[in-house]
Design a protein around this motif. Structure first.
Motif: not given
Length: 130
Positions: A111-130
């Motif tokens: 379960y994840q969301a995809v975002l850009l930080d304030p300088e435009g770098n990609v990061f994801r916030i994840n939960f590994m459901m299994s």
């Protein structure tokens, strides 16, 4: 000893502001002992996240690559539950992130969301459901 990841370093226009973003959103403490005018380091618990000022291109003899365009890496930050992903997304957006893809279940059961930080770098916030 087997090899292990110690740091992921991000080149940043403003190391103080960008490292501060990740501190505010995720609560990663700064490693003050390694602070310099062109570097900040954060302890993520399992490894470290470093932020290098653009001056580091020359220091590392990478000047010819300093004008590289496009997304070159993706930070993955794991949390403990699906509700934690949902909670963290608006926290990140309020701190200056841009939401690219709202939380969803991937084909590999994260379960994840995809975002850009304030300088435009990609990061994801994840939960590994299994």
């Amino acid at each position: 000893m087997a090899a292990q990841l110690s740091y992921v370093n991000v080149f940043a226009r403003d190391v103080v502001a960008l490292s501060g973003f990740y501190q505010r959103v995720f609560g990663f403490p700064e490693i003050e002992a390694i602070r310099s005018p062109i570097f900040r380091g954060l302890d993520t618990g399992k490894s470290h996240l470093g932020f290098n000022a653009l001056d580091a291109y020359a220091l590392l003899q990478l000047s010819e690559f300093s004008d590289t365009r496009g997304i070159k890496f993706l930070l993955n930050i794991d949390v403990d539950s699906q509700p934690e992903v949902d909670r963290m997304v608006p926290v990140a957006v309020e701190a200056g992130a841009t939401l690219v893809k709202p939380p969803y279940v991937t084909y590999y059961h994260w379960y994840q969301a995809v975002l850009l930080d304030p300088e435009g770098n990609v990061f994801r916030i994840n939960f590994m459901m299994s």
